[in-house]
Motif scaffolding. Structure first.
Motif, short mmCIF file in Angstrom:
data_model
loop_
_atom_site.label_atom_id
_atom_site.label_comp_id
_atom_site.label_asym_id
_atom_site.label_seq_id
_atom_site.Cartn_x
_atom_site.Cartn_y
_atom_site.Cartn_z
N LEU A 139 41.71 29.98 37.06
CA LEU A 139 41.32 28.38 37.10
C LEU A 139 40.04 28.34 38.28
O LEU A 139 40.82 28.58 39.79
N PHE A 140 39.18 27.18 37.86
CA PHE A 140 37.96 27.70 38.69
C PHE A 140 37.28 26.23 39.09
O PHE A 140 37.55 25.55 37.83
N ASP A 141 36.93 25.51 39.66
CA ASP A 141 35.59 24.69 40.39
C ASP A 141 34.59 24.88 41.51
O ASP A 141 35.02 26.37 41.72
N THR A 142 33.47 24.07 41.27
CA THR A 142 32.56 24.90 43.19
C THR A 142 33.49 24.50 43.74
O THR A 142 32.57 25.58 44.56
N ALA A 143 34.65 24.53 44.27
CA ALA A 143 35.21 24.85 45.68
C ALA A 143 35.94 25.94 45.70
O ALA A 143 36.62 25.91 46.96
N ARG A 144 36.88 25.63 45.27
CA ARG A 144 38.33 26.86 44.86
C ARG A 144 38.59 28.19 43.68
O ARG A 144 37.82 27.38 42.49
N LEU A 145 38.50 28.91 43.63
CA LEU A 145 39.29 29.65 42.15
C LEU A 145 40.25 30.21 42.52
O LEU A 145 40.97 31.18 43.78
N VAL A 146 41.47 30.35 41.22
CA VAL A 146 42.52 31.10 41.25
C VAL A 146 42.77 31.74 40.45
O VAL A 146 42.19 31.87 39.14
N ARG A 147 43.15 33.20 40.55
CA ARG A 147 43.00 33.72 39.31
C ARG A 147 44.70 35.01 39.58
O ARG A 147 44.83 34.88 40.22
N SER A 200 46.29 38.33 41.85
CA SER A 200 46.53 37.40 41.87
C SER A 200 46.36 37.04 43.62
O SER A 200 46.43 37.51 44.18
N THR A 201 45.50 35.47 43.44
CA THR A 201 45.21 34.97 44.38
C THR A 201 46.03 33.84 45.22
O THR A 201 46.49 34.20 46.65
#
Length: 427
Positions: free
Chosen positions: A86-94, A128-129
């Motif tokens: 899940l990613f956008d310009t501010a955060r990234l979850v993997r 995972s993050t």
């Protein structure tokens, strides 16, 4: 999908069989899929509540090599890899999960007795993050048996044991009896005892509100069910009643710490820490399902299906997002066109989704709040057109464009149109 944001995906499967002898063969199986969608709300609600516009990507990959003997014995090597982002310009979850190992299957069937044994060993790796990095070996053993006393009465049983390194053990035991006095009538009773370990995110999650509670134990679930089915010339009906009781429910809880400061006039500072804990308490839930099918005239069929469950505690993990009631009614027919060369199958249906309790995670709080989403009714129309070895299908879902939340914070996309086809071009 979701406010006209883009969607991209593919799915591919491959199969290869090679016959070694008359009863022995080698098989290879491959599967991979990739889906990437824009979503207007966070997909991982509990992980990134501050996200408002992101993209979600999911990838799955499987390899399997199998040696099989006449559907009686098989040895298989397998490898699973699942990725989520899940990613956008501010955060990234993997999230990445790898599961690889081997398994063996043996089964034997006689006129009145059948037995199958399934054993698996493997290694689970997590990257995972938000979940702590872990690598664990696991072992699993499952048995199934069936015994037929006569043409009307038989029993089925199943058992499973799963052990994972540094993890609560899970198991299941189930027994079912069936009685069929006539071909059109069937009665059954089922009993089950299950011990279900916590999921990875519940025990190894690094999020603050979960507090990485390593003492979290498995949930013990007891389940009983009775049911019956009867068929007549133009009518078929089925009724199922069930009861579930479980212990060691998983609840959110807060621990408060009080600290006194004499130098400031004995003022007290209170700090809160949230955690996920076990509570050894038994709860019960009742549920019922009913199905009814009616053929008022040739080539016409009407059906009704409904389910009703006792409302459970809002903070109970087992019932997040589960509706307290559900219903579906449909009417379908079969039309033969153009001298019976084309077959059309239209179906009209009305669906009812009852209220659901669900957690809501806010960026300003480490603990979730709970809210009840409203019930909703949708109207669908489906059409299948068959010609020779191919078919076209069309689906108009939520024709009235009903607006409601599938779960808290996740809106239904509204009116949806789908189409597709299949074609059998090799025998």
């Amino acid at each position: 999908q979701y406010v006209d944001l883009p969607y991209d995906g593919h799915k591919a499967m491959g199969k290869f069989d090679y016959r070694l002898k008359q009863s022995w063969r080698v098989r290879y199986r491959h599967f991979n899929s990739r889906n990437q969608a824009g979503i207007a709300v966070p997909f991982f609600l509990e992980e990134q509540p501050e996200l408002t516009n992101a993209r979600h990507k999911e990838e799955r990959l499987y390899h399997g090599v199998e040696l099989e003997r006449a559907h009686a014995f098989a040895l298989r090597l397998f490898s699973w890899q699942i990725k989520e982002e899940l990613f956008d310009t501010a955060r990234l979850v993997r999230h990445r999960l790898r599961d690889w190992g081997g398994e063996g299957i043996w089964q034997r069937q006689r006129e009145r007795f059948a037995l199958s044994i399934h054993a698996r060993v493997g290694r689970e790796e997590v990257r995972s993050t938000s979940i702590f990095t872990r690598s664990r070996f696991y072992e699993e053993l499952a048995l199934q048996a069936a015994l037929r006393f006569n043409a009307h009465l038989w029993l089925q049983s199943a058992g499973q044991l799963r052990h994972k390194q540094n993890w609560p053990t899970g198991y299941s035991l189930a027994l079912a009896g069936f009685y069929q006095p006539e071909k059109e009538k069937l009665l059954w009773a089922k009993l089950g005892l299950y011990q279900i370990p916590p999921a990875l995110a519940e025990r190894d999650n690094a999020l603050p509100y979960l507090a990485r509670n390593e003492k979290l134990q498995a949930v013990r679930l007891q389940h009983a069910q009775i049911g019956g089915r009867a068929e007549f010339s133009k009518l078929a009906m089925q009724l199922t009643l069930g009861n579930a009781a479980w212990q060691r429910e998983l609840l959110y809880a807060t621990d408060s710490t009080r600290t006194a400061f004499p130098e400031f006039g004995d003022s007290v500072m209170v700090s809160y820490r949230s955690q996920l804990r076990s509570r050894n308490r038994t709860r019960n839930a009742l549920g019922a399902q009913m199905s009814l099918a009616w053929q008022p005239m040739p080539r016409w069929r009407a059906s009704i299906h409904g389910a009703l469950a006792q409302r459970a505690s809002a903070k109970h993990f087992w019932f997040w997002h589960q509706p307290e009631s559900y219903g579906r009614a449909s009417l379908e027919t079969r039309l033969l066109l153009f001298e019976k060369t084309i077959e059309a199958l239209p179906r009209f249906s009305v669906n009812y989704l009852g209220a659901r309790r669900a957690p809501v995670f806010a960026a300003t709080s480490t603990l979730p709040a709970f809210e009840t989403t409203k019930a909703a009714t949708t109207v669908d129309f489906n059409l299948r057109i068959l010609y020779g070895e191919g078919a076209l299908f069309f689906s108009w879902e939520n024709l009235l464009d009903e607006r409601f939340d599938l779960r808290a914070g996740v809106p239904h996309p509204g009116r949806v149109f789908r189409w597709g086809f299949w074609w059998k071009f090799l025998n």
